[in-house]
Design an enzyme around this catalytic site. Structure first.
Site, short mmCIF file in Angstrom:
data_model
loop_
_atom_site.label_atom_id
_atom_site.label_comp_id
_atom_site.label_asym_id
_atom_site.label_seq_id
_atom_site.Cartn_x
_atom_site.Cartn_y
_atom_site.Cartn_z
N TYR A 177 0.85 -1.20 0.00
CA TYR A 177 0.00 0.00 0.00
C TYR A 177 0.89 1.26 0.00
CZ TYR A 177 -3.74 3.23 1.48
OH TYR A 177 -4.63 4.28 1.56
N1 LIG Z 1 -9.78 5.42 4.87
C1 LIG Z 1 -8.56 5.81 5.17
O1 LIG Z 1 -8.09 5.72 6.33
C2 LIG Z 1 -7.67 6.40 4.09
C3 LIG Z 1 -6.50 7.07 4.47
C4 LIG Z 1 -5.68 7.61 3.50
C5 LIG Z 1 -6.03 7.50 2.16
N2 LIG Z 1 -7.18 6.87 1.83
C6 LIG Z 1 -7.50 6.74 0.41
O2 LIG Z 1 -8.73 7.40 0.16
C7 LIG Z 1 -9.38 6.77 -0.96
C8 LIG Z 1 -10.83 6.48 -0.60
O3 LIG Z 1 -10.85 5.61 0.51
P1 LIG Z 1 -12.12 5.42 1.47
O4 LIG Z 1 -11.60 5.44 2.84
O5 LIG Z 1 -13.22 6.33 1.08
O6 LIG Z 1 -12.46 3.89 1.13
P2 LIG Z 1 -13.77 3.15 0.62
O7 LIG Z 1 -13.41 1.71 0.61
O8 LIG Z 1 -14.96 3.60 1.39
O9 LIG Z 1 -13.93 3.67 -0.88
C9 LIG Z 1 -13.17 3.17 -1.94
C10 LIG Z 1 -14.09 3.01 -3.15
O10 LIG Z 1 -13.27 2.56 -4.25
C11 LIG Z 1 -14.00 1.55 -4.93
N3 LIG Z 1 -13.07 0.68 -5.66
C12 LIG Z 1 -12.20 -0.22 -5.14
N4 LIG Z 1 -11.57 -0.88 -6.12
C13 LIG Z 1 -12.03 -0.37 -7.29
C14 LIG Z 1 -11.76 -0.65 -8.66
N5 LIG Z 1 -10.89 -1.60 -9.03
N6 LIG Z 1 -12.41 0.05 -9.61
C15 LIG Z 1 -13.32 1.00 -9.25
N7 LIG Z 1 -13.63 1.31 -7.97
C16 LIG Z 1 -13.00 0.62 -7.01
C17 LIG Z 1 -14.73 0.80 -3.81
O11 LIG Z 1 -15.81 0.03 -4.30
C18 LIG Z 1 -15.18 1.94 -2.92
O12 LIG Z 1 -16.45 2.45 -3.29
C19 LIG Z 1 -8.53 5.54 -1.30
O13 LIG Z 1 -7.67 5.83 -2.38
C20 LIG Z 1 -7.72 5.31 -0.05
O14 LIG Z 1 -6.50 4.63 -0.30
C21 LIG Z 1 -8.02 6.32 2.75
#
Ligand SMILES: NC(=O)c1ccc[n+]([C@@H]2O[C@H](COP(=O)([O-])OP(=O)(O)OC[C@H]3O[C@@H](n4cnc5c(N)ncnc54)[C@H](O)[C@@H]3O)[C@@H](O)[C@H]2O)c1
Length: 280
Positions: free
Chosen positions: A157
């Site tokens: 990651y």
């Molecule tokens: N949640 C955290 O703590 C955190 C921290 C830092 C960064 N992020 C980043 O923020 C972004 C959003 O995360 P989130 O927390 O809202 O997570 P989340 O899991 O709620 O949302 C991610 C979305 O991406 C979609 N997705 C996954 N694989 C996919 C694919 N192959 N094609 C199309 N869609 C796909 C999922 O279905 C989901 O709706 C991500 O890039 C994550 O790495 C999250």
């Protein structure tokens, strides 16, 4: 200043979490239409229904952003049917976590890099020419604090998010050098309370971020053409701390005393499966 009013906004991974929130906040700010790309059909339908009930114009597309041929064909369909994109939010992301690198499979590595790193570049390659041609547009790339800080239990990651940070900043520099009128914002948040990282330890200097607050900060950054969103404050000072402290001292203070290197130990993610813990 990027104008959200009247804009066409596309969010990848827009069916849930911060993607859904950023999309709906853009619509509240007067965007013309919201295009949601997501791999999860059920969540996509539910979110579309709920946002349409708020009288927003929403176009859902079931897309696996890890598949570049799907990205290319869907992007061309979007441009033909709905027009060019003004604001692109590259947000879809996954994690296989709380696992030492030796326990990863080749498939885990390929999938994580395809969704978290390569997809952002493939999607941008499709929509950037239209922005450059019109001399306006805004691209948001969601990286992570893990894109600036190495951490045990999330090596792949981290690799995928460091790739985003490096590419996103290079893209910004190129677009500025060309005086393109297209803006780039790189987002590096620590843990956000969306469920993606459920079970992680909230740490004194890295408290779990509220999704609404982070999403609101990104939308504000779009309006103000901010280069970065780094949250919480600890993430802002990371590059400075890493720059001045010897590595062993940094490991001791940030990693051990502040507990950052143990943060993943309770990780369950969305799946919460025993053994291999995935969040997609
Ligand atoms: N949640 C955290 O703590 C955190 C921290 C830092 C960064 N992020 C980043 O923020 C972004 C959003 O995360 P989130 O927390 O809202 O997570 P989340 O899991 O709620 O949302 C991610 C979305 O991406 C979609 N997705 C996954 N694989 C996919 C694919 N192959 N094609 C199309 N869609 C796909 C999922 O279905 C989901 O709706 C991500 O890039 C994550 O790495 C999250």
């Amino acid at each position: 200043m990027t104008k959200i009013k009247g804009a066409t906004v596309l969010v990848t991974g827009g069916a849930s979490g911060i993607g859904r929130l950023m999309g709906s906040m853009c619509m509240t700010d007067g965007a013309k239409q919201l295009i949601l790309w997501d791999i999860n059909k059920g969540k996509l339908e539910k979110t579309t229904r709920e946002l349409r009930a708020m009288h927003f114009i929403v176009h859902p597309f079931e897309v696996d952003v890890a598949d570049s041929s799907q990205v290319i064909s869907t992007a061309r369909q979007v441009i033909t049917e709905l027009g060019e994109i003004d604001i692109l939010i590259n947000n879809a992301g996954i994690i296989t976590g709380n696992m030492d690198f030796k326990d990863f499979t080749h498939a885990d590595v390929d999938k994580t890099m395809a969704v978290n790193s390569n997809a952002l570049m493939h999607v941008t390659l499709e929509f950037l020419p239209g922005m450059v041609k019109r001399g306006s547009g805004h691209i948001v790339n969601i990286s992570s604090a893990a894109g600036m800080l190495s951490n045990p239990g999330m090596s792949v990651y981290c690799a995928s998010k460091w790739a985003v940070s490096g590419w996103s900043e290079s893209l910004r520099l190129e677009l500025e050098r060309a005086r393109s009128g297209v803006h780039v914002t790189t987002v590096n948040p620590s843990f956000i309370d969306t469920g993606m990282f459920s079970g992680v330890k909230s740490i004194f200097l890295l408290p779990l971020l509220k999704p609404e607050v982070l999403a609101g900060r990104v939308v504000r950054a779009i309006k103000l053409n901010r280069l970065f969103v780094r949250a919480p404050f600890m993430v802002k000072i990371l590059p400075f701390a890493k720059g001045i402290l010897p590595v062993r001292v940094f490991d001791m203070i940030v990693g051990r005393w502040l507990g950052v290197y143990q943060a993943m130990s309770g990780f369950k993610g969305h799946g919460g499966e025993a053994g291999k813990l995935v969040s997609w």
